[in-house]
Write an enzyme that holds these catalytic residues in place. Structure first.
Site, PDB file in Angstrom:
ATOM      1  N   THR A  71      13.729  -1.820   5.085  1.00  0.00           N
ATOM      2  CA  THR A  71      13.537  -0.571   4.197  1.00  0.00           C
ATOM      3  C   THR A  71      14.190  -0.570   2.910  1.00  0.00           C
ATOM      4  O   THR A  71      13.744  -0.293   1.668  1.00  0.00           O
ATOM      5  CB  THR A  71      13.958   0.658   4.858  1.00  0.00           C
ATOM      6  OG1 THR A  71      13.251   0.696   6.129  1.00  0.00           O
ATOM      7  CG2 THR A  71      13.722   1.891   4.072  1.00  0.00           C
ATOM      8  N   ALA A  91      12.490  -2.614   0.125  1.00  0.00           N
ATOM      9  CA  ALA A  91      11.181  -2.347  -0.275  1.00  0.00           C
ATOM     10  C   ALA A  91      10.997  -1.618  -1.844  1.00  0.00           C
ATOM     11  O   ALA A  91      11.888  -0.834  -2.036  1.00  0.00           O
ATOM     12  CB  ALA A  91      10.676  -1.222   0.604  1.00  0.00           C
ATOM     13  N   GLY A  96       7.889  -1.487  -3.572  1.00  0.00           N
ATOM     14  CA  GLY A  96       6.640  -0.726  -4.048  1.00  0.00           C
ATOM     15  C   GLY A  96       6.838   0.748  -3.873  1.00  0.00           C
ATOM     16  O   GLY A  96       7.095   1.362  -4.942  1.00  0.00           O
ATOM     17  N   GLU A 147      -1.493  -0.618  -6.062  1.00  0.00           N
ATOM     18  CA  GLU A 147      -1.336  -1.733  -5.560  1.00  0.00           C
ATOM     19  C   GLU A 147      -2.342  -2.468  -4.919  1.00  0.00           C
ATOM     20  O   GLU A 147      -3.555  -1.698  -4.829  1.00  0.00           O
ATOM     21  CB  GLU A 147       0.034  -1.916  -4.315  1.00  0.00           C
ATOM     22  CG  GLU A 147       1.307  -1.608  -5.098  1.00  0.00           C
ATOM     23  CD  GLU A 147       2.405  -1.432  -3.876  1.00  0.00           C
ATOM     24  OE1 GLU A 147       2.394  -2.156  -2.970  1.00  0.00           O
ATOM     25  OE2 GLU A 147       3.232  -0.464  -4.251  1.00  0.00           O
ATOM     26  N   HIS A 173       3.256 -12.224   1.414  1.00  0.00           N
ATOM     27  CA  HIS A 173       3.186 -11.432   0.138  1.00  0.00           C
ATOM     28  C   HIS A 173       2.863 -12.322  -1.083  1.00  0.00           C
ATOM     29  O   HIS A 173       3.503 -13.499  -1.052  1.00  0.00           O
ATOM     30  CB  HIS A 173       4.629 -10.759  -0.281  1.00  0.00           C
ATOM     31  CG  HIS A 173       4.361  -9.706  -1.467  1.00  0.00           C
ATOM     32  ND1 HIS A 173       4.367  -9.982  -2.674  1.00  0.00           N
ATOM     33  CD2 HIS A 173       4.546  -8.376  -1.336  1.00  0.00           C
ATOM     34  CE1 HIS A 173       4.105  -9.026  -3.493  1.00  0.00           C
ATOM     35  NE2 HIS A 173       4.354  -8.043  -2.591  1.00  0.00           N
ATOM     36  N   ARG A 179      -3.587  -8.080  -0.218  1.00  0.00           N
ATOM     37  CA  ARG A 179      -2.753  -9.163  -0.372  1.00  0.00           C
ATOM     38  C   ARG A 179      -2.961 -10.546   0.462  1.00  0.00           C
ATOM     39  O   ARG A 179      -2.732 -11.584   0.068  1.00  0.00           O
ATOM     40  CB  ARG A 179      -1.532  -8.978  -0.139  1.00  0.00           C
ATOM     41  CG  ARG A 179      -0.920  -8.155   1.075  1.00  0.00           C
ATOM     42  CD  ARG A 179       0.447  -7.883   0.954  1.00  0.00           C
ATOM     43  NE  ARG A 179       0.960  -6.829  -0.098  1.00  0.00           N
ATOM     44  CZ  ARG A 179       2.009  -5.954   0.119  1.00  0.00           C
ATOM     45  NH1 ARG A 179       2.648  -5.932   1.269  1.00  0.00           N
ATOM     46  NH2 ARG A 179       2.235  -5.049  -0.625  1.00  0.00           N
ATOM     47  N   HIS A 214       6.124 -11.710   4.742  1.00  0.00           N
ATOM     48  CA  HIS A 214       6.669 -10.426   4.146  1.00  0.00           C
ATOM     49  C   HIS A 214       6.619  -9.528   5.157  1.00  0.00           C
ATOM     50  O   HIS A 214       7.370  -8.529   5.352  1.00  0.00           O
ATOM     51  CB  HIS A 214       5.771 -10.089   3.096  1.00  0.00           C
ATOM     52  CG  HIS A 214       6.063  -8.860   2.260  1.00  0.00           C
ATOM     53  ND1 HIS A 214       7.221  -8.565   1.813  1.00  0.00           N
ATOM     54  CD2 HIS A 214       5.373  -7.744   2.260  1.00  0.00           C
ATOM     55  CE1 HIS A 214       7.337  -7.302   1.037  1.00  0.00           C
ATOM     56  NE2 HIS A 214       6.097  -6.699   1.688  1.00  0.00           N
ATOM     57  N   ARG A 264      -2.150  -5.207   6.556  1.00  0.00           N
ATOM     58  CA  ARG A 264      -1.390  -3.890   6.093  1.00  0.00           C
ATOM     59  C   ARG A 264      -1.884  -3.548   4.743  1.00  0.00           C
ATOM     60  O   ARG A 264      -1.528  -4.572   3.968  1.00  0.00           O
ATOM     61  CB  ARG A 264       0.077  -3.894   6.256  1.00  0.00           C
ATOM     62  CG  ARG A 264       0.848  -2.668   5.865  1.00  0.00           C
ATOM     63  CD  ARG A 264       2.240  -3.045   6.089  1.00  0.00           C
ATOM     64  NE  ARG A 264       2.827  -3.747   5.429  1.00  0.00           N
ATOM     65  CZ  ARG A 264       3.370  -3.890   4.228  1.00  0.00           C
ATOM     66  NH1 ARG A 264       3.521  -2.438   3.692  1.00  0.00           N
ATOM     67  NH2 ARG A 264       3.685  -4.929   3.564  1.00  0.00           N
ATOM     68  N   LEU A 284       5.991   2.161   4.984  1.00  0.00           N
ATOM     69  CA  LEU A 284       7.047   3.329   5.022  1.00  0.00           C
ATOM     70  C   LEU A 284       6.572   4.610   5.551  1.00  0.00           C
ATOM     71  O   LEU A 284       7.243   5.426   6.319  1.00  0.00           O
ATOM     72  CB  LEU A 284       7.767   3.231   3.534  1.00  0.00           C
ATOM     73  CG  LEU A 284       8.674   2.407   3.053  1.00  0.00           C
ATOM     74  CD1 LEU A 284       9.031   2.561   1.608  1.00  0.00           C
ATOM     75  CD2 LEU A 284      10.044   1.993   4.070  1.00  0.00           C
TER      76      LEU A 284
HETATM   77  C1  SIN Z   1       5.616  -4.615  -2.895  1.00  0.00           C
HETATM   78  O1  SIN Z   1       6.253  -3.818  -3.551  1.00  0.00           O
HETATM   79  O2  SIN Z   1       4.651  -5.308  -3.435  1.00  0.00           O
HETATM   80  C2  SIN Z   1       5.727  -4.481  -1.652  1.00  0.00           C
HETATM   81  C3  SIN Z   1       5.055  -3.145  -1.066  1.00  0.00           C
HETATM   82  C4  SIN Z   1       4.918  -3.339   0.402  1.00  0.00           C
HETATM   83  O3  SIN Z   1       4.992  -4.671   1.012  1.00  0.00           O
HETATM   84  O4  SIN Z   1       4.250  -2.343   0.909  1.00  0.00           O
END
Ligand code: SIN
Length: 518
Positions: free
Chosen positions: A43, A46, A48, A114, A240, A287, A348, A383, A389
């Site tokens: 966490t 993180a 994003g 994203e 990722h 992704r 990731h 995912r 989160l």
């Molecule tokens: C990112 O900021 O690219 C990661 C976000 C995530 O893995 O949910």
């Protein structure tokens, strides 16, 4: 030690559950165990944010649909709807607990976008959202008098009927707490609990090249499997697409997907855009698709990285949103407004894990799981960015509610034996551990990465068996140490990833086996 609630891990899931339960039952005791410091969690890394529907043009339906598309047919739609519709409550609770999220000039939340999202819906705190959440939740938890926070404590094993020499059918096994190693004194104590929550995070270190911190060694997953908890869909490893290329650095520094959402473009070393060959959403494809596209370009060209081009982006806004990314690049001599950023995929997130129902209950009685170590049905085969989160919060809350219903009906199990230290020798050569760890990581990268094949998987399985036997022998003889336990856990998780991959007969989302291409 006896405690009503035992929480293993201190990321979003563990902290949320602990706050909810400890505040509801001030007269009951809750112990949080974490290896490393309280800030050593996925966490905390993180960048994003948290995907939560906010915009007028957005809707739960759109978020649900984006999640289902990313999950490639393997999400559980009931779960997706439940998690997505709990987003606004999660946001209010986070705000109530003192988490700061960025707002724009009109005072609304500044929502990022994203890969795989059709709308801007990611609430964030600059590019270090996870660290901000950890800060606020830890501060709140540390004020609660009925909570004991055991830092630098390593959970060696969960306690179950196996420790009473009872072999029960899987669905009748109960968890009674854990054996816990104090990393400073090397003593192993028995912590008896009525309810245990596994919130021990991910397992990126199994691959070595990962955005996950050093602590992400899949301990919770492995120990749950050892007491026969049901584990599901662990073959879906998310890579990722854009970790910063910097070979010696571990963990690999993440260049958030939100940077592509902000307009950055991926190009090859000779400056060509390539994502339009792979998906019409280009930079905003999910992704799994972007990571596979990069992998394929690198293999075709015999190169080690592609570039992320941010040179055309608004400098002021970029700096406000991504200060750590800009700073990190600068520290390596990369000026993001003049230079391209070298990037490549890195492991990731693990989409599968310990299977739980909609209350967070595992197949083992009185053992709950939430966060990355669990499999809820939200992510399916891949995912959607920034859904994790949210999932961790929602499942921690569901687990807390169910625990509250159950706690007064549960007794401690007093007859669990204390840890019986069989091993008494300290391995003379730590190379026995470090070599096997490197070998494990290399074979997982080469044989069980973004692209797999039947032959690679079988080679990996055979080699893992050897590593397993060597490590089990050492485990029986040697004094227990976190390094040895982590290696043992990583081998178990790797073995599960490989054997689950071998059983999967169709390519889906983040899982791609060359022999299954139609
Ligand atoms: C990112 O900021 O690219 C990661 C976000 C995530 O893995 O949910």
């Amino acid at each position: 030690m006896k405690t009503d609630f035992l929480v293993i891990g201190a990321g979003m899931a563990g902290l949320t559950y602990s706050i909810k339960v400890a505040e509801k039952f001030p007269e009951k005791k809750l112990v949080v165990v974490t290896k490393g410091s309280e800030y050593d969690s996925n966490t905390n890394y993180a960048q994003g944010g948290v995907a939560i529907v906010q915009n007028e043009g957005d809707s739960f339906e759109k978020h649900v649909s984006d999640t289902l598309i990313a999950g490639d047919g393997l999400c559980d739609e009931k779960v997706v709807r439940m998690v997505v519709s709990n987003g606004p409550d999660c946001l209010s609770e986070m705000l109530n607990w003192g988490v700061h999220f960025d707002t724009n000039k009109t005072g609304d939340f500044d929502l990022g976008k994203e890969g795989g999202h059709s709308e801007n819906r990611v609430v964030h705190h600059k590019d270090f959202t996870g660290a901000e959440i950890s800060r606020a939740l830890i501060q709140r938890l540390e004020r609660l008098e009925n909570v004991e926070f055991l830092k630098h404590h390593f959970v060696v094993d969960l306690l179950s009927d196996h420790h009473l020499k009872k072999m029960l059918p899987e669905n009748e096994t109960t968890c009674y707490g854990a054996y816990v190693l104090n990393e400073k004194t090397n003593e192993i104590s028995t912590i008896l609990s009525k309810i245990t929550l596994l919130s021990s995070g991910g397992a990126g270190q199994v691959y070595g090249h990962t955005t996950n911190p050093e602590i992400a060694t899949g301990d919770g997953l492995a120990m749950a499997y050892r007491i026969k908890a049901k584990v599901k869909e662990i073959e879906f490893i998310q890579f990722h697409p854009t970790a910063l290329y910097h070979p010696e650095e571990t963990p690999a520094f993440l260049i958030s997907e939100a940077v592509r959402g902000f307009g950055a473009k991926l190009i090859t070393k000779n400056g060509d855009k390539f994502l339009h060959h792979y998906d019409e959403r280009e930079e905003l494809a999910s992704r799994d698709i972007v990571a596979r596209a990069i992998d394929s370009e690198l293999k075709k060209r015999g190169e080690e990285y592609v570039y992320l081009d941010c040179t055309h982006l608004d400098q002021e806004k970029f700096t406000a949103h991504f200060p750590s990314i800009k700073q990190k690049c600068l520290s390596l001599g990369i000026d993001v407004f003049k230079d391209f950023i070298p990037v490549l995929p890195a492991s990731h997130y693990i989409c599968g894990g310990v299977s739980v129902n909609m209350h967070g209950q595992t197949s083992i009685k009185h053992l709950f799981a939430s966060g990355e170590c669990s499999q809820t049905g939200l992510h399916g085969a891949n995912r959607l960015a920034s859904n994790s989160l949210l999932e961790a919060f929602v499942y921690a809350e569901k687990s807390a509610n169910k625990s509250a219903e159950l706690i007064d009906k549960i007794e401690f199990q007093p007859t669990i034996p204390d840890w019986n230290a069989e091993g008494t020798m300290t391995p003379k050569e730590l190379v026995l551990i470090s070599h096997n760890k490197k070998e494990l990581q290399e074979l997982m990268r080469n044989y069980v990465g973004i692209v797999r094949s039947n032959e690679r998987l079988e080679r990996a399985r055979i080699r893992l068996e050897l590593l397993y036997h060597e490590t089990e022998q050492l485990y029986k003889k040697a004094t227990i140490s976190p390094q040895l336990c982590e290696l043992r856990n990583m081998i178990t998780v790797a073995y599960l990833i490989v054997t689950h991959s071998q059983k999967r007969k169709e390519n889906k989302g983040g899982f791609y086996n060359l022999d299954l291409v139609k």
